[in-house]
Design an enzyme around this catalytic site. Structure first.
Site, PDB file in Angstrom:
ATOM      1  N   SER A  24     -39.819 -26.481  -3.627  1.00 17.99           N
ATOM      2  CA  SER A  24     -38.863 -26.321  -4.728  1.00 17.99           C
ATOM      3  C   SER A  24     -38.891 -27.516  -5.667  1.00 17.99           C
ATOM      4  O   SER A  24     -38.037 -27.639  -6.538  1.00 17.99           O
ATOM      5  CB  SER A  24     -37.450 -26.132  -4.168  1.00 17.99           C
ATOM      6  OG  SER A  24     -37.096 -27.243  -3.370  1.00 17.99           O
ATOM      7  N   ASN A 111     -29.009 -30.412   4.336  1.00 12.42           N
ATOM      8  CA  ASN A 111     -28.038 -29.369   3.994  1.00 12.42           C
ATOM      9  C   ASN A 111     -26.803 -29.929   3.294  1.00 12.42           C
ATOM     10  O   ASN A 111     -26.333 -29.370   2.305  1.00 12.42           O
ATOM     11  CB  ASN A 111     -27.644 -28.585   5.244  1.00 12.42           C
ATOM     12  CG  ASN A 111     -28.843 -27.892   5.874  1.00 12.42           C
ATOM     13  OD1 ASN A 111     -29.907 -27.819   5.252  1.00 12.42           O
ATOM     14  ND2 ASN A 111     -28.691 -27.411   7.082  1.00 12.42           N
ATOM     15  N   THR A 156     -10.482  -1.227 -35.586  1.00 12.51           N
ATOM     16  CA  THR A 156     -10.448  -0.751 -34.205  1.00 12.51           C
ATOM     17  C   THR A 156     -11.438   0.408 -34.179  1.00 12.51           C
ATOM     18  O   THR A 156     -11.589   1.131 -35.174  1.00 12.51           O
ATOM     19  CB  THR A 156      -9.055  -0.264 -33.765  1.00 12.51           C
ATOM     20  OG1 THR A 156      -8.689   0.869 -34.553  1.00 12.51           O
ATOM     21  CG2 THR A 156      -7.993  -1.350 -33.948  1.00 12.51           C
ATOM     22  N   HIS A 157     -12.139   0.551 -33.066  1.00 13.73           N
ATOM     23  CA  HIS A 157     -13.212   1.568 -32.959  1.00 13.73           C
ATOM     24  C   HIS A 157     -14.277   1.386 -34.050  1.00 13.73           C
ATOM     25  O   HIS A 157     -14.935   2.359 -34.423  1.00 13.73           O
ATOM     26  CB  HIS A 157     -12.655   2.994 -33.039  1.00 13.73           C
ATOM     27  CG  HIS A 157     -11.456   3.239 -32.170  1.00 13.73           C
ATOM     28  ND1 HIS A 157     -11.534   3.783 -30.916  1.00 13.73           N
ATOM     29  CD2 HIS A 157     -10.139   2.977 -32.386  1.00 13.73           C
ATOM     30  CE1 HIS A 157     -10.323   3.870 -30.396  1.00 13.73           C
ATOM     31  NE2 HIS A 157      -9.452   3.379 -31.263  1.00 13.73           N
ATOM     32  N   SER A 278     -39.752 -12.036 -42.183  1.00 16.94           N
ATOM     33  CA  SER A 278     -40.628 -11.088 -41.510  1.00 16.94           C
ATOM     34  C   SER A 278     -42.064 -11.389 -41.892  1.00 16.94           C
ATOM     35  O   SER A 278     -42.341 -11.788 -43.025  1.00 16.94           O
ATOM     36  CB  SER A 278     -40.267  -9.670 -41.941  1.00 16.94           C
ATOM     37  OG  SER A 278     -41.367  -8.803 -41.743  1.00 16.94           O
ATOM     38  N   LYS A 284     -37.359  -9.702 -46.230  1.00  9.82           N
ATOM     39  CA  LYS A 284     -36.453  -9.777 -45.078  1.00  9.82           C
ATOM     40  C   LYS A 284     -35.893 -11.170 -44.830  1.00  9.82           C
ATOM     41  O   LYS A 284     -36.562 -12.185 -45.000  1.00  9.82           O
ATOM     42  CB  LYS A 284     -37.200  -9.343 -43.817  1.00  9.82           C
ATOM     43  CG  LYS A 284     -37.515  -7.875 -43.801  1.00  9.82           C
ATOM     44  CD  LYS A 284     -36.354  -7.041 -43.333  1.00  9.82           C
ATOM     45  CE  LYS A 284     -36.351  -7.000 -41.827  1.00  9.82           C
ATOM     46  NZ  LYS A 284     -35.272  -6.143 -41.333  1.00  9.82           N
ATOM     47  N   GLU A 291     -28.996 -12.945 -32.968  1.00 11.07           N
ATOM     48  CA  GLU A 291     -29.641 -11.956 -32.087  1.00 11.07           C
ATOM     49  C   GLU A 291     -30.049 -12.582 -30.758  1.00 11.07           C
ATOM     50  O   GLU A 291     -29.886 -11.982 -29.689  1.00 11.07           O
ATOM     51  CB  GLU A 291     -30.879 -11.364 -32.768  1.00 11.07           C
ATOM     52  CG  GLU A 291     -30.550 -10.398 -33.878  1.00 11.07           C
ATOM     53  CD  GLU A 291     -31.815  -9.954 -34.602  1.00 11.07           C
ATOM     54  OE1 GLU A 291     -32.158  -8.777 -34.493  1.00 11.07           O
ATOM     55  OE2 GLU A 291     -32.458 -10.779 -35.270  1.00 11.07           O
ATOM     56  N   TYR A 318     -26.183 -22.925   6.643  1.00 13.50           N
ATOM     57  CA  TYR A 318     -27.252 -22.976   5.644  1.00 13.50           C
ATOM     58  C   TYR A 318     -28.373 -21.996   5.977  1.00 13.50           C
ATOM     59  O   TYR A 318     -28.732 -21.792   7.130  1.00 13.50           O
ATOM     60  CB  TYR A 318     -27.834 -24.402   5.558  1.00 13.50           C
ATOM     61  CG  TYR A 318     -28.987 -24.505   4.568  1.00 13.50           C
ATOM     62  CD1 TYR A 318     -28.753 -24.659   3.212  1.00 13.50           C
ATOM     63  CD2 TYR A 318     -30.313 -24.383   4.998  1.00 13.50           C
ATOM     64  CE1 TYR A 318     -29.808 -24.709   2.308  1.00 13.50           C
ATOM     65  CE2 TYR A 318     -31.365 -24.428   4.096  1.00 13.50           C
ATOM     66  CZ  TYR A 318     -31.109 -24.591   2.749  1.00 13.50           C
ATOM     67  OH  TYR A 318     -32.137 -24.637   1.855  1.00 13.50           O
ATOM     68  N   GLN A 323     -32.017 -21.975  -1.369  1.00 10.98           N
ATOM     69  CA  GLN A 323     -32.838 -22.786  -2.271  1.00 10.98           C
ATOM     70  C   GLN A 323     -33.041 -22.093  -3.620  1.00 10.98           C
ATOM     71  O   GLN A 323     -33.295 -22.747  -4.624  1.00 10.98           O
ATOM     72  CB  GLN A 323     -34.188 -23.060  -1.603  1.00 10.98           C
ATOM     73  CG  GLN A 323     -35.132 -23.891  -2.422  1.00 10.98           C
ATOM     74  CD  GLN A 323     -36.311 -24.365  -1.591  1.00 10.98           C
ATOM     75  OE1 GLN A 323     -36.183 -25.208  -0.726  1.00 10.98           O
ATOM     76  NE2 GLN A 323     -37.469 -23.780  -1.853  1.00 10.98           N
TER      77      GLN A 323
HETATM   78  N1  ARG Z   1     -34.698 -27.668  -0.808  1.00 16.72           N
HETATM   79  C1  ARG Z   1     -33.615 -27.222   0.007  1.00 16.72           C
HETATM   80  C2  ARG Z   1     -32.641 -26.392  -0.841  1.00 16.72           C
HETATM   81  O1  ARG Z   1     -32.678 -26.533  -2.000  1.00 16.72           O
HETATM   82  C3  ARG Z   1     -32.880 -28.374   0.591  1.00 16.72           C
HETATM   83  C4  ARG Z   1     -32.177 -28.068   1.843  1.00 16.72           C
HETATM   84  C5  ARG Z   1     -33.189 -27.744   2.882  1.00 16.72           C
HETATM   85  N2  ARG Z   1     -32.640 -27.713   4.187  1.00 16.72           N
HETATM   86  C6  ARG Z   1     -33.371 -27.236   5.193  1.00 16.72           C
HETATM   87  N3  ARG Z   1     -32.846 -27.296   6.333  1.00 16.72           N
HETATM   88  N4  ARG Z   1     -34.549 -26.708   4.991  1.00 16.72           N
HETATM   89  O2  ARG Z   1     -31.880 -25.615  -0.320  1.00 16.72           O
END
Ligand code: ARG
Length: 470
Positions: A24, A111, A156-157, A278, A284, A291, A318, A323
């Protein structure tokens, strides 16, 4: 590359595809400052509680500060094999300060670490959102004050209903964004709780001082239950729910700006700097900014749905599913902040075609209710008055005229209670200004609303919690 920080029980290395799949770092690297802040507070607490020495604490804190500098100078290398920002920082700390780095994670788990990082991050971002909303609310109040005196059709509407002041319409959005601000303030109060020290899920055998990290990190309180603390993502969901409601308001505003800038309405001209042309049609001028504001609403709703769905069946405590939370959260934070900023910049440059608005307010029987109210003032019950005016409108439609263009004789043919005072009752500015009820569109009521808004904005602290829980 050093060994993994958790691979003692593993006989085989991690599959390359798995390393990429579980990593991550590309997402959570933006938590580095909060991760380091949390780790420093943790180190100081460990020393205060006699779990590590003062000298070890100083070494660790200095090492963490050096890593922060490396990251900010762009000299830090990221690697999927180290999974996330927590592992990256701990691994680098080992390279910088040696074996003592292995003590950092005493009485802590990733965690509670990721939970504290996310709360610190979002607490700051929520303050930034509230500040941006405050700037936008000031813009709206200033516009409302500038535009006093201009009448437009109220709908309204999406059918013409009664005339209103343009300022009243603008102040309606001020109210929406003020409620949003209060919701973010409430969410922030509940997120401002310290999970650090809850460890993996059950707390720790070490004599830690959770009060110390709570104070050091400026949290309002500490989380009461270690399992809840590491399993809870309500604080993100609340923020995203508040963001979704806020985006509803932006989307409605954007929709109105798009409609109003069409030739069919012709109520506003968008600033050139906020519109685009455009590539094929030379004439345009497209309302791309509103938008996209309207379009990005889908992304924010989607982020909320994604995290609700991720969380809905997770057993305590957890789970790695969680993640995924940051992908959705960061997307919402970035989108919302960008939307608030661009709208606050665009609004003051909109040109209102106030003559068109006024002219269109005189067409379409927007004063029909006022004719009924006039008859009530002359003793008719409202339902009877309503029926009389309905007949008068049918006649006027037939004649291709507005009510105020009918002759006194024509009007009197529907009720003998009408006299020539009726024309004053039908006059546009009168129609607006007689709506003196609190919160109504009469100039006096709108001026009072503007004065109150200015006083409220004046007393709000930046990043504060207007209408919030504390
Ligand atoms: N990268 C993990 C998350 O964002 C951190 C916590 C991971 N904990 C574990 N026991 N694998 O959730």
């Amino acid at each position: 590359m050093s060994e993994k920080l958790w691979d003692g029980r593993f006989a085989e290395g991690t599959d390359k595809v798995v390393e990429k799949f579980t990593s991550s770092i590309a997402i959570d690297r933006r938590l580095y400052r909060h991760d380091i802040e949390g780790s420093m507070a943790h180190c100081r607490m460990l020393a205060g509680a006699g779990i590590i020495t003062e000298a070890e604490m100083t070494t660790l804190v200095e090492g963490l500060a050096a890593i922060r500098q490396e990251i900010e100078a762009g000299r830090f290398t990221y690697d999927d094999r180290l999974e996330d920002i927590h592992m990256h920082i701990e691994d680098r700390l080992g390279q910088l300060v040696g074996p003592v780095a292995r003590k950092l994670h005493t009485a802590r788990s990733r965690n509670d670490q990721v939970a504290v990082d996310a709360r610190l991050y979002l607490r700051a971002e929520t303050g930034a959102v509230i500040d941006r909303l405050m700037a936008l609310r000031r813009v709206l109040v200033d516009m409302a004050a500038d535009q006093l005196g201009h009448v437009m059709p109220g709908y309204t509407h999406l059918q013409r209903a009664q005339p209103v002041l343009l300022s009243h319409h603008l102040m309606a959005y001020y109210e929406m964004f003020t409620r949003d601000s209060g919701r973010f303030g409430d969410a922030r109060t509940r997120m401002d709780v310290n999970p650090l020290g809850c460890a993996a899920l059950a707390g720790t055998t070490f004599p830690i001082d959770r009060e110390a990290t709570t104070v050091a990190l400026g949290f309002r309180a500490m989380a009461a239950n270690s399992m809840d603390a590491v399993a809870d993502r309500d604080f993100m969901l609340e923020f995203m729910a508040a963001a979704s409601i806020c985006m509803v308001h932006f989307s409605r505003l954007a929709e109105e700006l798009i409609l109003w800038s069409s030739a069919e309405f012709g109520f506003i001209e968008l600033p050139d700097a906020f519109a685009t042309g455009s590539s094929i049609m030379p004439q345009k001028k497209n309302p791309d900014v509103p938008e996209l504001v309207r379009g990005k609403t889908g992304r924010v709703f989607g982020d909320l749905m994604a995290l609700l769905t991720t969380m809905k069946s997770l057993p305590l405590a957890y789970n790695r599913d969680m993640q995924e939370d940051k992908i959705a959260l960061f997307s919402t934070v970035d989108t919302l902040k960008a939307v608030i900023e661009v709208v606050a910049r665009m609004l003051p440059h909109i040109r209102f075609n106030t003559e068109t608005m006024r002219r269109e307010s005189e067409r379409g029987f927007l004063n029909a209710t006022d004719l009924a109210d006039y008859l009530v003032g002359r003793g008719l019950a409202f339902r009877e008055a309503h029926a009389v005016v309905g007949r008068a409108v049918a006649h006027a439609l037939d004649q291709g005229k507005e009510l105020q263009a009918l002759s006194l004789e024509e009007l009197q043919s529907f009720s003998d209670r009408i006299d020539d005072g009726v024309y004053a009752a039908l006059e546009l500015d009168q129609v607006v200004d007689r709506r003196t009820s609190a919160g109504g569109t009469g100039t006096a009521s709108v001026k009072a609303a503007i004065t109150k808004a200015r006083a409220d904005l004046h007393t709000e602290v930046p990043g504060g919690t207007p209408g919030g829980a504390d």
